[in-house]
Enzyme design. Sequence first.
Site, PDB file in Angstrom:
ATOM      1  N   HIS A  20      51.588  66.364 -27.422  1.00  0.00           N
ATOM      2  CA  HIS A  20      52.522  67.349 -26.866  1.00  0.00           C
ATOM      3  C   HIS A  20      52.154  67.631 -25.413  1.00  0.00           C
ATOM      4  O   HIS A  20      51.189  67.063 -24.895  1.00  0.00           O
ATOM      5  CB  HIS A  20      52.562  68.621 -27.708  1.00  0.00           C
ATOM      6  CG  HIS A  20      51.275  69.394 -27.758  1.00  0.00           C
ATOM      7  ND1 HIS A  20      50.141  68.935 -28.401  1.00  0.00           N
ATOM      8  CD2 HIS A  20      50.941  70.619 -27.247  1.00  0.00           C
ATOM      9  CE1 HIS A  20      49.179  69.840 -28.291  1.00  0.00           C
ATOM     10  NE2 HIS A  20      49.633  70.870 -27.596  1.00  0.00           N
TER      11      HIS A  20
ATOM     12  N   HIS B 123      41.208  71.000 -31.867  1.00  0.00           N
ATOM     13  CA  HIS B 123      40.412  72.178 -31.521  1.00  0.00           C
ATOM     14  C   HIS B 123      39.397  72.498 -32.613  1.00  0.00           C
ATOM     15  O   HIS B 123      39.666  72.300 -33.800  1.00  0.00           O
ATOM     16  CB  HIS B 123      41.301  73.402 -31.308  1.00  0.00           C
ATOM     17  CG  HIS B 123      42.138  73.345 -30.076  1.00  0.00           C
ATOM     18  ND1 HIS B 123      41.672  73.743 -28.845  1.00  0.00           N
ATOM     19  CD2 HIS B 123      43.418  72.927 -29.889  1.00  0.00           C
ATOM     20  CE1 HIS B 123      42.638  73.592 -27.951  1.00  0.00           C
ATOM     21  NE2 HIS B 123      43.708  73.083 -28.553  1.00  0.00           N
TER      22      HIS B 123
ATOM     23  N   HIS C 251      51.144  70.357 -23.561  1.00  0.00           N
ATOM     24  CA  HIS C 251      50.248  71.383 -23.025  1.00  0.00           C
ATOM     25  C   HIS C 251      49.133  70.773 -22.176  1.00  0.00           C
ATOM     26  O   HIS C 251      48.622  69.690 -22.483  1.00  0.00           O
ATOM     27  CB  HIS C 251      49.663  72.223 -24.156  1.00  0.00           C
ATOM     28  CG  HIS C 251      50.660  73.160 -24.763  1.00  0.00           C
ATOM     29  ND1 HIS C 251      50.499  73.723 -26.013  1.00  0.00           N
ATOM     30  CD2 HIS C 251      51.846  73.643 -24.287  1.00  0.00           C
ATOM     31  CE1 HIS C 251      51.535  74.504 -26.285  1.00  0.00           C
ATOM     32  NE2 HIS C 251      52.361  74.464 -25.252  1.00  0.00           N
TER      33      HIS C 251
ATOM     34  N   HIS D 263      54.536  74.042 -33.015  1.00  0.00           N
ATOM     35  CA  HIS D 263      53.678  74.462 -31.900  1.00  0.00           C
ATOM     36  C   HIS D 263      54.435  74.286 -30.586  1.00  0.00           C
ATOM     37  O   HIS D 263      54.477  75.189 -29.747  1.00  0.00           O
ATOM     38  CB  HIS D 263      52.399  73.628 -31.914  1.00  0.00           C
ATOM     39  CG  HIS D 263      51.414  73.999 -30.856  1.00  0.00           C
ATOM     40  ND1 HIS D 263      50.746  75.196 -30.848  1.00  0.00           N
ATOM     41  CD2 HIS D 263      50.975  73.313 -29.767  1.00  0.00           C
ATOM     42  CE1 HIS D 263      49.935  75.250 -29.795  1.00  0.00           C
ATOM     43  NE2 HIS D 263      50.065  74.114 -29.121  1.00  0.00           N
TER      44      HIS D 263
ATOM     45  N   ASP E  75      46.013  71.325 -21.690  1.00  0.00           N
ATOM     46  CA  ASP E  75      44.694  71.002 -22.248  1.00  0.00           C
ATOM     47  C   ASP E  75      44.723  69.741 -23.105  1.00  0.00           C
ATOM     48  O   ASP E  75      43.695  69.322 -23.638  1.00  0.00           O
ATOM     49  CB  ASP E  75      44.117  72.187 -23.040  1.00  0.00           C
ATOM     50  CG  ASP E  75      44.949  72.555 -24.257  1.00  0.00           C
ATOM     51  OD1 ASP E  75      46.195  72.507 -24.170  1.00  0.00           O
ATOM     52  OD2 ASP E  75      44.358  72.900 -25.302  1.00  0.00           O
TER      53      ASP E  75
END
Length: 251
Positions: free
Chosen positions: A53, A165, A55, A110, A57
Amino acid sequence: MNLTSIPAFQDNYIWVLYNDMGECLVVDPGDARPVLDTVAKFGWKPVAILLTHHHADHTGGVAELCATWPELVVYGPEETRSKGATHILAGGDKLSLLGLEFDVIFTPGHTLGHICYYSSPYLFCGDTLFSGGCGRLFEGTPAQMYQSLSTLNQLPPQTLVCCAHEYTQSNINFSLSILPEDEAIVKYSKEVNELRKKRHSSLPSTLENERRINLFLRTDDAVLIEKIRDETTLQQPEQYFAWLRAKKDNF
């Protein structure tokens, strides 16, 4: 194939699959530096990047890695085109890399365009499924995330859950706040706490384990349903999921 994870930022993992010749795939490189250092240390040759995706990070290291290896192919959903993806994928697509066949699974929730990559036994699930939890709903709806998790939950029990994560302790603490006497969750909490005390990763988990300890995959579980109905008048698994996600957001 060999699997390893590279720590990044505070709690990210950048996953790497590599073969005996040192060719490797890099998943969600939010930061280039740890990838460059690890690749140099082991003499690997990156051949592709897989993005789940958009994002930062998960995508922030793409440009520097591609500048270092101009031949790199970057795969990702449409939402990652502006982040450096050169080959756009959608749910249902198939991908052949380093002798592996990947299924691309559409998992909105998300983000609206989030995808996962599955090649038995590896599932690179980004921020959709975590050990003991699931991703926050930054763009999608509870209904979308519930369906996404239901789709992933159909994979084989030996599937390795390679999420992005190290959130396991927090997720398990939340689960204990809901079901404090659940034997599987209590046992897993002790195991994870011991690993983290030694600064070891709690990942990858297995889907078999997640079905036991992850409340977001247990919305048809009688004990959990009874607990939720003690506090609500909800009746459907999708509603139970939304209630759990809202509880976790404020945990």
